[in-house]
Design a protein around this motif. Sequence first.
Motif, short mmCIF file in Angstrom:
data_model
loop_
_atom_site.label_atom_id
_atom_site.label_comp_id
_atom_site.label_asym_id
_atom_site.label_seq_id
_atom_site.Cartn_x
_atom_site.Cartn_y
_atom_site.Cartn_z
N MET A 116 0.75 -1.01 0.14
CA MET A 116 -0.02 -0.04 0.11
C MET A 116 0.80 1.44 0.16
SD MET A 116 -3.07 -1.25 2.25
CE MET A 116 -4.14 0.06 1.92
N THR A 117 1.95 1.13 -0.88
CA THR A 117 2.99 2.42 -0.77
C THR A 117 2.32 3.57 -1.13
OG1 THR A 117 4.69 0.94 -1.11
CG2 THR A 117 5.08 3.06 -1.64
N TRP A 118 1.27 3.76 -2.00
CA TRP A 118 0.56 4.75 -2.47
C TRP A 118 -0.25 5.39 -1.57
CZ3 TRP A 118 -4.64 4.99 -2.89
CH2 TRP A 118 -5.33 3.71 -2.78
N VAL A 119 -0.85 4.65 -0.63
CA VAL A 119 -1.74 5.07 0.37
C VAL A 119 -0.87 5.66 1.38
CG1 VAL A 119 -3.25 4.49 2.49
CG2 VAL A 119 -3.55 3.26 0.05
N LEU A 120 0.26 5.11 1.77
CA LEU A 120 1.26 5.73 2.78
C LEU A 120 1.71 7.00 2.27
CD1 LEU A 120 3.22 2.40 3.47
CD2 LEU A 120 1.53 3.39 4.88
N THR A 121 1.81 7.06 0.92
CA THR A 121 2.52 8.51 0.20
C THR A 121 1.33 9.53 0.52
OG1 THR A 121 3.60 7.13 -1.46
CG2 THR A 121 2.94 9.52 -1.86
N LEU A 122 -0.06 9.11 0.48
CA LEU A 122 -1.03 9.93 0.52
C LEU A 122 -1.14 10.54 1.97
CD1 LEU A 122 -3.92 8.72 -1.85
CD2 LEU A 122 -2.39 10.68 -2.23
N ILE A 123 -0.95 9.51 2.85
CA ILE A 123 -0.90 9.75 4.25
C ILE A 123 0.08 10.52 4.75
CG2 ILE A 123 -0.62 8.78 6.68
CD1 ILE A 123 -2.05 6.35 5.55
N ALA A 124 1.24 10.62 4.07
CA ALA A 124 2.43 11.49 4.31
C ALA A 124 2.34 12.87 3.95
CB ALA A 124 3.85 10.83 3.60
N ILE A 125 1.52 13.02 2.70
CA ILE A 125 1.27 14.24 2.21
C ILE A 125 0.08 14.99 3.17
CG2 ILE A 125 0.14 15.42 0.38
CD1 ILE A 125 1.11 13.59 -1.50
#
Length: 175
Positions: A74-83
């Motif tokens: 779920m790397t893309w979800v983690l990216t959105l969370i970081a943003i």
Amino acid sequence: MMECVSTDQEVAIAPIRLSRLLLVAGAVLAADLATKIAAVAYLKPGDPVSIIGDVVTLTLVRNPGAAFSMATGMTWVLTLIAIGVVIGVVRMGSKLRSLPWAIGLGLVLGGALGNLTDRIFRAPGIMEGHVVDFFAVGWWPVFNIADSGIVCGAILLVGLTFLGIEPDGTRGGHK
């Protein structure tokens, strides 16, 4: 009904706290990026470098997930969370009047930006990049400076909350 009037001194404090938050975040981000560049340049995956026996080593790992390699798919979800974390911290930082909160949020912001940079710019691609981890201590999972900033900042913020110190500099809701 009481009216809340801010003094010139109170107004002047907020930008100073925001600048301290950004200074801490910038320092964490710079240290994280520099150490990751060095780790990628000088360490080979699967070939740890001993610092203190087997207890502390430098071990290059590319982590597609979150802490402890959770949510690896779920790397893309983690990216959105970081943003979202970055946006939230910057918004909150614009209203800060507490130096300890500025430091804690700066640590979290710098760490979030460090790992977000990896997720955006590293292979295998945008929003799916793997985070470079390289510190291995005992049984603890391999981590980096950004991870340390996030954890230390979060611990500081939780401690401030338990002590009743608010982001606006008040203690337990009282000025």
